[in-house]
Design a protein around this motif. Structure first.
Motif, short mmCIF file in Angstrom:
data_model
loop_
_atom_site.label_atom_id
_atom_site.label_comp_id
_atom_site.label_asym_id
_atom_site.label_seq_id
_atom_site.Cartn_x
_atom_site.Cartn_y
_atom_site.Cartn_z
N ASN A 1 0.83 -1.20 0.00
CA ASN A 1 0.00 0.00 0.00
C ASN A 1 0.86 1.26 0.00
OD1 ASN A 1 1.02 -0.17 2.56
ND2 ASN A 1 -0.96 -0.25 3.62
N GLU A 2 2.08 1.13 -0.56
CA GLU A 2 3.01 2.26 -0.59
C GLU A 2 2.66 3.21 -1.73
OE1 GLU A 2 7.16 1.20 0.36
OE2 GLU A 2 6.49 -0.89 0.26
N ASP A 3 3.40 4.30 -1.84
CA ASP A 3 3.17 5.28 -2.89
C ASP A 3 3.35 4.65 -4.26
OD1 ASP A 3 4.79 7.95 -1.02
OD2 ASP A 3 2.72 7.21 -0.98
N ASN A 4 2.65 5.21 -5.25
CA ASN A 4 2.72 4.67 -6.60
C ASN A 4 4.14 4.69 -7.16
OD1 ASN A 4 0.03 4.09 -6.66
ND2 ASN A 4 -0.57 5.90 -7.84
N SER A 5 4.91 5.72 -6.78
CA SER A 5 6.28 5.79 -7.28
C SER A 5 7.12 4.62 -6.77
CB SER A 5 6.93 7.12 -6.87
OG SER A 5 6.95 7.24 -5.45
#
Length: 749
Positions: A142-146
């Motif tokens: 669920n981390e950032d898209n980058s």
């Protein structure tokens, strides 16, 4: 050499007496393990502790993993503590990647987010060269898209590397590895599209498509890549190119039906500006692809078969009105109303409650009427003027699981006999096959042993299907038996006196043996697919990726002067994990048999192959309009007598596909009445053309207890009459006939 062996033996005895394993080398432990069965677990623990990354530890981890997982296969919560303990017990084996993958899935399914993130981090740390560790991190984190995108970039780079987990089975790894970059490309392209990097996504996909890593031995396809490309082109406003990509996606197909609904929905949206009706969309697609092959329409509902559930199908004209009727599962009978509707007549046509899990039509008492033989329970139902009565004193229900059934005159006495291929009971206990000789007076005798139709080692196999055929054209019936559970198939050759010997290995149809393992053969069928006047054979095999190194894939046996050579790979018939029931028929009347193969398991679609007339086949499932999910049985008949062969696929709710192909090809259908039994089972028909020969045999069952129409259909292409046929009713003597008309159903006495 003898002295060394003695010294080694004495040292082993000394160790055994002291139970002192900690100071032994790996090789010594492996040798002692072979002879010290009393302390196997203790030795295993020493191997795991001292040699945690060894091949034996890999094997022990695999065995313990599957042995403990199977009893709780569908319970993710119970699996979590088990897999946690295995991760601790096997800290350094490459098999740990499999344990990680299952545990990550379980944690995601149970919404254990914190544990999931920790597990993904541990997986990446333990397997930094494994593309899956980064792919799953991108999929489930669920981390950032980058960050997710960087995971996928790394996963794609690793997928293109030569890294291989140590001790991983070669073919199993290649199957995964060939599809790895495709899988990563699909997900990465999707992420790029989400941030409107459309051109970058399309470039990435085109690079993957140009690599062409996937082939005939891969179940994976490029449908996901084409679908993502279509979305990218749509975003750029290039609708025509997007339509092409979407069509390519649907033609590629999808062995799990994941992308097919999405690609189909997108195609409909892309075609909205053209204001096409639903009925016109496939015409548009076929014209765009210059497709002129077989075309089908799903007529299940309009023909009265809506929500009819069955697993097996048998076609037969029981009331002699010229139209094939339909028997499903051996328990439901549908009368063909002149090709316009199927009317269920189960209650009126049967004087007793018809039960069964498969049935075959045959004239068992030679009275000129088709009777019914069922399995599970094994029962004979004799016809009396379009109704059927159970015969309790004939064949006897064996009260075990019977999968295959074949009917033919095995001993040449003009009465049809029955072969039951029995499966398993209890804890994977194989059951001996049974053969019932028809005495001609209403009684039957079990003759499997006396006819030589049991394995010489007296060890039963897990039978799945029976396919009887006079493959060598010597006037007597031979029998091919499909066996499951990684066991070899049988091929019983008839000596002409009703006695058989298993010669499957001699003729090359037992399958391919690897460490005493063979294949999971389900349905099989004889058919002359190369038009050379002899019988070829296809055997559909279920082959799980885990077993792919020693489990047979589906095999297409071409008959080369009586010796069978597997041509599946050359033919273009793709590997699919769950192929189940093959079905030969000439769907476009070009003279060459096409091939349908069902695939069992939820969301696994059947596949229809068109014969290219050069020994190869092309998947036309989408363009033809034939797809069925979780198929089992299948059989063909020209149910409306219009000269094109139709398809019924069973497995869940049945689907009836009417053949609406229109071309200028000619055809002849022969409705042959047998000399002794009206079904004509065992009769061979040979068409003699200028450039090819076409051979058929009327067969009492095929695959795993299914039955094609008893009428024999010949597509003849552009060949004009008169047509020369040769017919062999029983012996090796052939009768010549000439047919002066074309596109007719011809009845022969």
């Amino acid at each position: 050499m003898k002295q060394i062996t003695v010294i080694l033996f004495l040292s082993i005895l000394a160790v055994l007496s002291a139970n002192n394993y900690d100071n032994l080398s790996y090789d010594e432990l492996i040798e002692i393990r072979k002879v010290d069965s009393l302390h196997t677990e203790e030795i295993n623990n020493v191997i795991i502790k001292k040699f945690p990354s060894s091949e034996k530890t890999w094997e022990l981890a695999q065995n313990e993993f599957y042995d403990q997982l199977y009893p709780i296969w569908r319970d993710e919560k119970k699996q979590i503590p088990l897999l946690d303990s295995l991760l601790l017990k096997y800290p350094a084996t490459s098999f740990k990647r499999i344990i990680y993958q299952y545990q990550i899935y379980n944690l995601k399914s149970t919404n254990s987010e914190d544990s999931l993130i920790t597990m993904l981090s541990s997986y990446r740390k333990d397997f930094p060269k494994d593309y899956q560790s980064y792919y799953l991190s991108a999929k489930y984190s669920n981390e950032d898209n980058s960050v997710l995108e960087s995971y996928l970039q790394t996963a794609l780079e690793l997928a293109k590397s030569d890294w291989k987990p140590e001790f991983y089975p070669k073919e199993q790894w290649l199957l995964e590895h060939r599809a790895a970059s495709k899988k990563c490309t699909e997900m990465l392209a999707k992420m790029l599209l989400e941030r409107n990097a459309n051109k970058e996504a399309i470039k990435l996909i085109d690079e993957e498509l140009s690599a062409k890593k996937l082939g005939v031995n891969d179940e994976a396809t490029y449908i996901g890549c084409y679908y993502q490309k279509a979305k990218g082109l749509q975003a750029l406003g290039e609708n025509d190119k997007a339509i092409d990509a979407c069509i390519n996606a649907l033609i590629e197909g999808d062995s799990r039906n994941r992308y097919i609904p999405e690609a189909d929905s997108l195609l409909h949206k892309l075609l909205e500006p053209k204001k096409l009706k639903d009925s016109e969309i496939m015409d548009f697609v076929r014209n765009k692809k210059n497709y002129n092959g077989p075309i089908f329409k799903d007529v299940t509902n309009e023909m009265g078969l809506s929500k009819v559930n069955a697993g097996r199908v048998a076609w037969g004209d029981y009331d002699n009105d010229g139209f094939d009727d339909l028997l499903l599962n051996g328990s439901r009978l549908f009368h063909n109303e002149n090709g316009k509707n199927f009317l269920e007549v189960t209650n009126s046509a049967l004087r007793d409650t018809l039960r069964g899990n498969g049935a075959i039509w045959a004239d068992m008492n030679n009275d000129g009427l088709l009777d019914i033989v069922t399995k599970d329970p094994e029962t004979l139902w004799l016809q009396e003027d379009s109704s059927f009565r159970k015969q309790p004193d004939s064949i006897i229900d064996n009260a075990i699981s019977t999968e295959g059934m074949g009917i033919a005159d095995f001993d040449g006495d003009d009465f049809l006999d029955i072969y039951y291929a029995n499966y398993q009971s209890g804890h994977y206990e194989n059951n001996e096959d049974e053969v019932w000789k028809n005495n001609g007076d209403g009684t039957f005798l079990q003759v499997a042993d006396s006819f030589g139709l049991l394995p010489k080692d007296n060890i039963p196999r897990a039978g799945r299907g029976v396919n009887a055929c006079d493959f060598d054209l010597d006037g007597d019936i031979d029998i091919f038996v499909s066996n499951y559970r990684l066991q070899e198939n049988f091929f019983f050759i008839n000596d002409g006196k009703g006695h058989f010997s298993n010669q499957a290995i001699k003729y090359g149809v037992a399958g391919e043996e690897t460490d005493n393992w063979w294949g999971h053969t389900i349905g099989s069928e004889w058919g002359d697919y190369d038009c050379d006047g002899d019988f070829d054979l296809i055997t559909a095999n279920l082959a799980h990726p885990r077993y792919i190194d020693f489990s047979n894939k589906t095999r297409l046996y071409e008959n080369e002067n009586g010796r069978f050579i597997d041509k599946r790979e050359f033919s273009g018939i793709k590997y699919n994990e769950t192929q189940s029931e093959p079905c030969w028929a000439d769907f476009d009347n070009d003279g060459y048999l096409d091939l349908l193969i069902t695939c069992v398991y939820e969301n696994h679609p059947s596949v229809l192959y068109h014969n290219n007339q050069d020994g190869t086949f092309t998947d036309i499932s989408y363009l033809s309009g034939v797809r069925h999910l979780n198929g089992w049985g299948a059989a063909c008949a020209d149910f409306d007598n219009n000269g094109t062969v139709d398809i019924l696929i069973a497995g869940g709710d049945v689907q009836l596909f009417r053949n609406i192909t229109q071309n200028d090809n000619n055809w002849i259908t022969l409705n042959i009445k047998g000399k002794s039994h009206i079904d004509g089972i065992g009769t061979k028909i040979l068409f003699m053309g200028k450039n090819k020969k076409l051979i058929r045999e009327i067969q009492g069952g095929k695959g795993t207890s299914n039955q094609q129409s008893l009428q024999q259909h010949f597509g003849l292409g552009n060949t004009e009459p008169p047509y020369k046929f040769k017919i062999n009713y029983k012996t090796d003597k052939w009768k010549k006939i000439k047919i002066k008309q074309k596109n007719k159903i011809v009845s022969l006495p």
